[in-house]
Design a protein around this motif. Structure first.
Motif, PDB file in Angstrom:
ATOM      1  N   ASP A 257       0.810  -1.220   0.000  1.00 32.37           N
ATOM      2  CA  ASP A 257       0.000   0.000   0.000  1.00 32.37           C
ATOM      3  C   ASP A 257       0.847   1.275   0.000  1.00 32.37           C
ATOM      4  N   LEU A 258       2.180   1.140  -0.028  1.00 33.96           N
ATOM      5  CA  LEU A 258       3.052   2.314   0.042  1.00 33.96           C
ATOM      6  C   LEU A 258       3.233   3.013  -1.300  1.00 33.96           C
ATOM      7  N   LYS A 259       2.756   2.429  -2.359  1.00 36.04           N
ATOM      8  CA  LYS A 259       2.947   3.046  -3.675  1.00 36.04           C
ATOM      9  C   LYS A 259       2.365   4.461  -3.689  1.00 36.04           C
ATOM     10  N   GLY A 260       3.195   5.413  -4.095  1.00 36.80           N
ATOM     11  CA  GLY A 260       2.767   6.805  -4.148  1.00 36.80           C
ATOM     12  C   GLY A 260       2.827   7.530  -2.821  1.00 36.80           C
ATOM     13  N   LYS A 261       3.306   6.857  -1.766  1.00 34.12           N
ATOM     14  CA  LYS A 261       3.349   7.456  -0.433  1.00 34.12           C
ATOM     15  C   LYS A 261       4.748   7.989  -0.114  1.00 34.12           C
ATOM     16  N   LYS A 262       4.834   8.702   1.002  1.00 36.48           N
ATOM     17  CA  LYS A 262       6.110   9.257   1.455  1.00 36.48           C
ATOM     18  C   LYS A 262       6.695   8.359   2.542  1.00 36.48           C
ATOM     19  N   MET A 263       7.909   7.883   2.286  1.00 38.78           N
ATOM     20  CA  MET A 263       8.570   6.943   3.190  1.00 38.78           C
ATOM     21  C   MET A 263       9.814   7.601   3.787  1.00 38.78           C
ATOM     22  N   GLY A 264       9.879   7.669   5.091  1.00 41.15           N
ATOM     23  CA  GLY A 264      11.012   8.311   5.743  1.00 41.15           C
ATOM     24  C   GLY A 264      12.229   7.406   5.833  1.00 41.15           C
ATOM     25  N   TYR A 265      13.394   8.030   5.863  1.00 39.82           N
ATOM     26  CA  TYR A 265      14.657   7.358   6.177  1.00 39.82           C
ATOM     27  C   TYR A 265      15.553   8.418   6.802  1.00 39.82           C
TER      28      TYR A 265
ATOM     29  N   PRO B  11      21.081   9.959   3.498  1.00 44.38           N
ATOM     30  CA  PRO B  11      21.556   9.246   2.310  1.00 44.38           C
ATOM     31  C   PRO B  11      22.688   8.274   2.645  1.00 44.38           C
ATOM     32  N   ARG B  12      22.658   7.115   2.011  1.00 43.10           N
ATOM     33  CA  ARG B  12      23.658   6.049   2.181  1.00 43.10           C
ATOM     34  C   ARG B  12      23.642   5.444   3.578  1.00 43.10           C
ATOM     35  N   SER B  13      22.568   5.655   4.291  1.00 44.25           N
ATOM     36  CA  SER B  13      22.446   5.096   5.637  1.00 44.25           C
ATOM     37  C   SER B  13      21.863   3.694   5.576  1.00 44.25           C
ATOM     38  N   THR B  14      21.962   2.983   6.704  1.00 42.94           N
ATOM     39  CA  THR B  14      21.330   1.666   6.800  1.00 42.94           C
ATOM     40  C   THR B  14      19.836   1.763   6.585  1.00 42.94           C
ATOM     41  N   SER B  15      19.214   2.812   7.118  1.00 40.75           N
ATOM     42  CA  SER B  15      17.757   2.931   6.977  1.00 40.75           C
ATOM     43  C   SER B  15      17.340   3.131   5.524  1.00 40.75           C
ATOM     44  N   GLN B  16      18.176   3.806   4.735  1.00 45.66           N
ATOM     45  CA  GLN B  16      17.869   3.957   3.310  1.00 45.66           C
ATOM     46  C   GLN B  16      17.986   2.609   2.594  1.00 45.66           C
ATOM     47  N   ALA B  17      19.045   1.865   2.918  1.00 46.52           N
ATOM     48  CA  ALA B  17      19.231   0.558   2.300  1.00 46.52           C
ATOM     49  C   ALA B  17      18.100  -0.394   2.671  1.00 46.52           C
ATOM     50  N   LEU B  18      17.711  -0.385   3.934  1.00 50.97           N
ATOM     51  CA  LEU B  18      16.638  -1.278   4.367  1.00 50.97           C
ATOM     52  C   LEU B  18      15.299  -0.879   3.765  1.00 50.97           C
ATOM     53  N   ALA B  19      15.089   0.416   3.562  1.00 50.09           N
ATOM     54  CA  ALA B  19      13.858   0.862   2.904  1.00 50.09           C
ATOM     55  C   ALA B  19      13.740   0.220   1.524  1.00 50.09           C
TER      56      ALA B  19
ATOM     57  N   VAL C 205       7.828   5.148  -4.465  1.00 53.08           N
ATOM     58  CA  VAL C 205       7.516   5.965  -3.307  1.00 53.08           C
ATOM     59  C   VAL C 205       8.360   7.231  -3.360  1.00 53.08           C
ATOM     60  N   GLU C 206       8.020   8.187  -2.505  1.00 58.77           N
ATOM     61  CA  GLU C 206       8.863   9.364  -2.332  1.00 58.77           C
ATOM     62  C   GLU C 206       9.658   9.169  -1.046  1.00 58.77           C
ATOM     63  N   LEU C 207      10.967   8.972  -1.188  1.00 56.37           N
ATOM     64  CA  LEU C 207      11.821   8.804  -0.019  1.00 56.37           C
ATOM     65  C   LEU C 207      12.144  10.180   0.568  1.00 56.37           C
ATOM     66  N   VAL C 208      11.901  10.329   1.860  1.00 58.79           N
ATOM     67  CA  VAL C 208      12.066  11.622   2.528  1.00 58.79           C
ATOM     68  C   VAL C 208      13.124  11.502   3.623  1.00 58.79           C
ATOM     69  N   LYS C 209      14.183  12.300   3.520  1.00 63.17           N
ATOM     70  CA  LYS C 209      15.245  12.302   4.529  1.00 63.17           C
ATOM     71  C   LYS C 209      14.760  13.054   5.768  1.00 63.17           C
TER      72      LYS C 209
ATOM     73  N   VAL D 122      23.922  -4.858   0.437  1.00 65.99           N
ATOM     74  CA  VAL D 122      22.913  -3.848   0.767  1.00 65.99           C
ATOM     75  C   VAL D 122      23.510  -2.448   0.674  1.00 65.99           C
ATOM     76  N   GLN D 123      24.719  -2.270   1.182  1.00 67.24           N
ATOM     77  CA  GLN D 123      25.339  -0.947   1.150  1.00 67.24           C
ATOM     78  C   GLN D 123      25.747  -0.548  -0.263  1.00 67.24           C
ATOM     79  N   LYS D 124      26.043  -1.518  -1.097  1.00 65.58           N
ATOM     80  CA  LYS D 124      26.322  -1.210  -2.503  1.00 65.58           C
ATOM     81  C   LYS D 124      25.086  -0.645  -3.190  1.00 65.58           C
ATOM     82  N   MET D 125      23.913  -1.123  -2.768  1.00 69.80           N
ATOM     83  CA  MET D 125      22.660  -0.686  -3.388  1.00 69.80           C
ATOM     84  C   MET D 125      22.443   0.812  -3.251  1.00 69.80           C
ATOM     85  N   VAL D 126      22.936   1.397  -2.159  1.00 72.78           N
ATOM     86  CA  VAL D 126      22.714   2.839  -1.930  1.00 72.78           C
ATOM     87  C   VAL D 126      23.995   3.649  -2.142  1.00 72.78           C
ATOM     88  N   GLY D 127      25.019   2.996  -2.680  1.00 74.82           N
ATOM     89  CA  GLY D 127      26.240   3.722  -3.010  1.00 74.82           C
ATOM     90  C   GLY D 127      27.171   3.986  -1.855  1.00 74.82           C
TER      91      GLY D 127
END
Length: 330
Positions: A128-136, A139-147, A161-165, A300-305
């Protein structure tokens, strides 16, 4: 006789000076997010119960830091023999030429994470998250990778989704509260504090495989000169983990004092993580390396650079400081 007295007095003064000097040289260790995040809780127990001294490691203080890079800088600047740090910070430093090794595998999963929404939110699952705002957090944090992984588990991509720092986990809860995001990552012990206020739509322990979370690390210089101290730290932490498993309420009370938490919240957080099993793997490990989890953390960390290039996990690991029964790689 007078000369003998003077010599004795000088000897006593020198002995006192040496004792004072030795006390001053007693070591501090560095633990990422100590006093805030769940990863460092065993160190609070080890300190309170006297396990460090009993194991021959005169730890006089535990320095906290807000993230892996800061932890490593604090370790190297202060000549701290031991640091608990997330893997991407160490790998990035090694790729830049730093002489650092992983010496213990401390937190084996990311089971402290849930992703929460307001109770009246229409979002019931990750789908149900499609089109929603997801916090993390950042940038390049564990929470971004896990998202990214959580979204994939629901058949979504990050573009869906819209990822929001938010800058931090507490800030993420505040952003959720005022509607700046629709869902936010809430790790322990924050989740134990706020679980009656929000609703979890995803739990890492249910959705994600074991991923190395934080590991013990030491510089080459410390490994060469302070090996017995490092071994003592690892043994003391292992005893603390066992104590937490056997006495979760008492451990929670210790954590409450150090982390400035309500005792009921700290007890709930400790019990939740002690009971947690991700594919049969515990949250707080005794130090033995689980190579699959470390390799997953790298990917996982490679995924977010946060990490680039080829990384051979085995070259990063040094098992010489582990107790003999923990030296074998899993």
């Amino acid at each position: 006789m007078r000369n003998h007295k003077r010599t004795a007095l000088l000897g006593a003064i020198c002995a006192a000076a040496l004792l004072t000097s030795a006390s001053a040289r007693a070591e501090e260790i560095v633990v990422s997010n100590y006093g805030v995040s769940a990863n460092g809780m065993p160190f609070a127990v080890a300190m309170e119960k006297g396990f460090f001294k009993e194991e021959g490691a005169n730890v006089t203080g535990i320095l906290s830091s807000a993230g892996g890079g800061t932890t490593l800088r604090n370790m190297l600047a202060g000549n701290a023999p031991y640091a608990e740090v997330n893997p991407n910070a160490v790998i990035a430093a090694v790729q830049q030429g730093a002489d650092i090794k992983f010496i213990s595998d401390n937190v084996l999963t990311v089971a402290e994470f849930v992703w929460a929404v307001k109770p009246d939110s229409p979002i019931k699952s990750v789908k149900d998250l499609k089109g929603k705002k997801m916090g993390y957090t950042n940038p390049r944090s564990t929470s971004q990778a896990l998202a990214t992984l959580v979204l994939q588990s629901g058949g979504l991509k990050t573009e869906d989704v819209e990822l929001v720092k938010t800058g931090g986990f507490g800030e993420g809860v505040a952003a959720l509260d005022i509607g700046l995001v629709d869902v936010a990552p809430v790790p322990e012990p924050l989740w134990a504090k706020y679980k009656d206020k929000y609703r979890a739509i995803a739990k890492a322990s249910d959705m994600l495989p074991p991923i190395a979370n934080v590991l013990g690390a030491a510089s080459g210089a410390a490994a060469a000169t302070k090996g017995e101290f490092i071994k003592g730290v690892i043994r003391a932490r292992r005893r603390a983990v066992a104590y937490m498993q056997e006495h979760p309420d008492e451990a929670g009370d210790i954590v409450a004092k150090v982390y400035n938490l309500d005792p009921a919240v700290a007890r709930a957080a400790v019990k939740s993580l002690v009971d947690s099993k991700t594919n049969g793997v515990e949250y707080w490990g005794p130090g033995q390396f689980h190579m699959d989890g470390l390799k997953r953390a790298i990917e996982v960390q490679k995924m977010v650079g946060a990490i680039s290039g080829d990384v051979d996990a085995h070259t990063l690991v040094d098992t010489q400081f582990l107790p003999d029964d923990l030296k074998a790689l899993k």
